[in-house]
Scaffold this motif. Structure first.
Motif, PDB file in Angstrom:
ATOM      1  N   CYS A  95      -7.529  -4.237   4.642  1.00 34.69           N
ATOM      2  CA  CYS A  95      -6.805  -4.067   3.382  1.00 34.69           C
ATOM      3  C   CYS A  95      -7.251  -5.078   2.323  1.00 34.69           C
ATOM      4  O   CYS A  95      -7.198  -4.792   1.120  1.00 34.69           O
ATOM      5  N   CYS A 121      -4.295   4.236   8.226  1.00 32.59           N
ATOM      6  CA  CYS A 121      -4.442   5.127   7.077  1.00 32.59           C
ATOM      7  C   CYS A 121      -5.822   5.750   7.178  1.00 32.59           C
ATOM      8  O   CYS A 121      -6.591   5.410   8.070  1.00 32.59           O
ATOM      9  N   CYS A 177       0.814  -1.211   0.000  1.00 33.80           N
ATOM     10  CA  CYS A 177       0.000   0.000   0.000  1.00 33.80           C
ATOM     11  C   CYS A 177       0.855   1.271   0.000  1.00 33.80           C
ATOM     12  O   CYS A 177       1.727   1.467   0.840  1.00 33.80           O
TER      13      CYS A 177
HETATM   14  S1  SF4 Z   1      -7.007   0.001   4.175  1.00 38.51           S
HETATM   15 FE1  SF4 Z   1      -5.036  -1.021   3.911  1.00 38.51          FE
HETATM   16  S2  SF4 Z   1      -4.780  -1.168   1.701  1.00 38.51           S
HETATM   17 FE2  SF4 Z   1      -6.392   0.341   2.068  1.00 38.51          FE
HETATM   18  S3  SF4 Z   1      -5.324   2.276   2.042  1.00 38.51           S
HETATM   19 FE3  SF4 Z   1      -5.430   1.603   4.154  1.00 38.51          FE
HETATM   20  S4  SF4 Z   1      -3.531   0.482   4.562  1.00 38.51           S
HETATM   21 FE4  SF4 Z   1      -3.795   0.711   2.344  1.00 38.51          FE
END
Ligand code: SF4
Length: 512
Positions: free
Chosen positions: A501, A451, A433
């Motif tokens: 993810c 994230c 990612c």
């Molecule tokens: S959920 Fe996981 S794959 Fe999606 S942006 Fe966030 S870290 Fe990246």
């Protein structure tokens, strides 16, 4: 042709202190660039262009000290460095902070340039810092004139950006990388702490070449994660709209009734930590909530702009701005502040269905900001199945008003929201990612999720972040949270995807 002088122009106008410190236990990047330049240049034909006050030694090289770091100043200096303006010369244009300029790739570029009698030859698809750009001196007077009509900073892509302003007027040749590495955003040059770390990590693997990096980079995701480039911060809890495609109402309930905010001293602490961690950064307000509702937005903006290498992005509905406030922030930050206004739909009923009331105020906000800052103001629409047919007229209308029209990919937030995307943009092979490699996100209470996108549905039906990596206000702060995110990145690199993810298609998108 063979008698042409080869003049190497070293652009040091934008070099930071990282270019002049020892690199990988030996010569600085700048010294390496000078050594490389001497191998290509005709006798006494290396010329450095730097800003006034530049104090580095430039043995066996000419030096032009210029007042401003724009392309006009650099090209004027290049023109003056040509010994006989009536004779044809080739100019090899490099930046003074690139420790890995590649002899073989440079020879290919020069050969291509000479064979096709080009005016400009460049390499495409390689990471920054491996290839020079080649110019014919016959294009220089014209380029100086073009640069006097277009104010373009003499930064890494400055020459290309200038030529793009009148691209059909030049004979251009390109040497393509066998693998297009642009999407990796790998920049092993000594300009920022992040890129310097990347360059050092690459140097630690052994001898570095352009061909080697093309071969190795796709297999070495660890090189792509050094320090954050993009920082989201949630500064308010409330929002004047509860948009139909936004997960935030499903996290906190209707945001229109909320009025919490991040105190300025807490935000200042985050900025100070961010500056300790990385010297340049894009700061985006607000991760959730409407930044106009913060009682001291001017203070938040000042805290970002006080860091000279920080850029501020304000993501707003365009509603609720106090008269004069955005204007004064825009004036203070100039090109370091960008306004992204979510309009989504020009159609009244469509706007109301997506965002609720306020279309006229939001559109007026765009017009008002674009009138004074057309390059800093952007409108945004999320591309979704239900708005697809109105998107093209939206794009055409706003392109007539300003340059920056952003069509954003629909995000289901790891399948927490219904599928509404129009097209599958995922790469054929899953990559680790990019958000884990480049972004940090901080919520109102200081907590740092993996994230922005990693939501999960809770037993009570609400949405919440699937994990917390740390807290900006706890011991260790941002740095500890960034390090903890590294474990998720390592899992991605090993093909083990944490639960949110697995259902997320945002991993290949990049913010900065
Ligand atoms: S959920 Fe996981 S794959 Fe999606 S942006 Fe966030 S870290 Fe990246």
């Amino acid at each position: 042709m063979e008698d042409m002088a080869t003049i190497v122009i070293v652009n040091a106008t934008h070099c930071t202190r990282h270019a002049f410190v020892p690199f990988a236990g030996s010569d600085s990047a700048f010294r390496r660039v000078l050594a490389f330049a001497r191998t290509l240049a005709s006798p006494n034909a290396v010329h450095v262009v730097a800003l006034k006050g530049f104090s580095e030694a430039v043995p066996d090289a000419g030096l032009s000290l210029v007042d401003t770091g724009d392309m006009r100043a650099v090209l004027m200096a290049a023109l003056a460095a040509c010994p006989d303006p009536d004779q044809l010369h080739e100019l090899v244009y490099v930046h003074g902070d690139a420790p890995f300029l590649d002899a073989e790739l440079s020879a290919t570029l020069l050969d291509t340039h000479r064979r096709y009698r080009a005016e400009y030859t460049y390499a495409d698809g390689y990471p920054a810092g491996f290839a020079p750009e080649i110019l014919s001196s016959r294009a220089l007077p014209n380029l100086v004139e073009l640069a006097s009509r277009n104010d373009i900073a003499a930064e890494r892509d400055g020459l290309f950006a200038l030529i793009q302003k009148d691209i059909n007027s030049y004979d251009i040749e390109t040497v393509l990388s066998p693998v297009d590495l642009r999407s990796y955003r790998f920049s092993p040059v000594c300009d920022t702490r992040r890129n310097m770390d990347a360059a050092l990590a690459l140097a630690a693997l052994g001898p570095v070449s352009a061909a080697g990096v093309v071969r190795e980079l796709p297999e070495r995701p660890e090189l792509l994660r050094t320090l954050p480039a993009f920082l989201w911060v949630q500064v308010t809890e409330g929002c004047p709209q509860a948009c139909s495609y936004c997960p935030y109402p499903l996290m906190v309930g209707d945001p229109r009734g909320r009025n919490g905010f991040m105190p300025l001293e807490r935000f200042e602490s985050i900025m100070a930590q961010a500056e300790d961690l990385c010297d340049d950064l894009v700061v985006d307000l607000s991760l959730w909530g409407e930044p106009a509702l913060h009682p001291d937005f001017a203070g938040l903006a000042s805290a970002v702009l006080a860091r000279k290498r920080f850029t501020l992005i304000v993501e707003t509905s365009g509603l609720g701005w106090a008269p004069g406030l955005p204007e004064s922030v825009a004036r203070a930050g100039r090109e370091r502040v960008h306004w992204i206004v979510s309009l989504d739909d020009d159609d009244d009923a469509g706007y109301r269905a997506l965002r609720g009331e306020g279309r006229d105020e939001a559109a007026a906000f765009v017009q008002r900001m674009a009138a004074s800052w057309p390059k800093q103001t952007h409108v945004q629409a999320v591309r979704m199945a239900d708005t697809e047919e109105r998107l093209e007229p939206f794009y055409r209308h706003w392109k007539g008003v300003l340059d920056g029209v952003i069509i954003q990919k629909y995000d289901s937030f790891a399948a927490c929201l219904p599928k509404r995307s129009v097209a599958d943009l995922e790469p054929l092979e899953r990559i680790p990612c990019r958000h884990l490699a480049r972004d940090l996100a901080v919520l109102l209470d200081g907590s740092v999720p993996p994230c922005k996108h990693a939501l999960a549905r809770q037993a009570d039906g609400k949405l919440a972040y699937a994990a917390t990596m740390g807290n900006a206000f706890a011991p260790g702060g941002l740095k500890a949270a960034w390090d903890a995110m590294g474990a998720w990145y390592a899992d991605h690199a090993a093909g083990r995807l944490p639960p949110p993810c697995e259902h997320c298609d945002e991993y290949h998108t990049v913010n900065a």
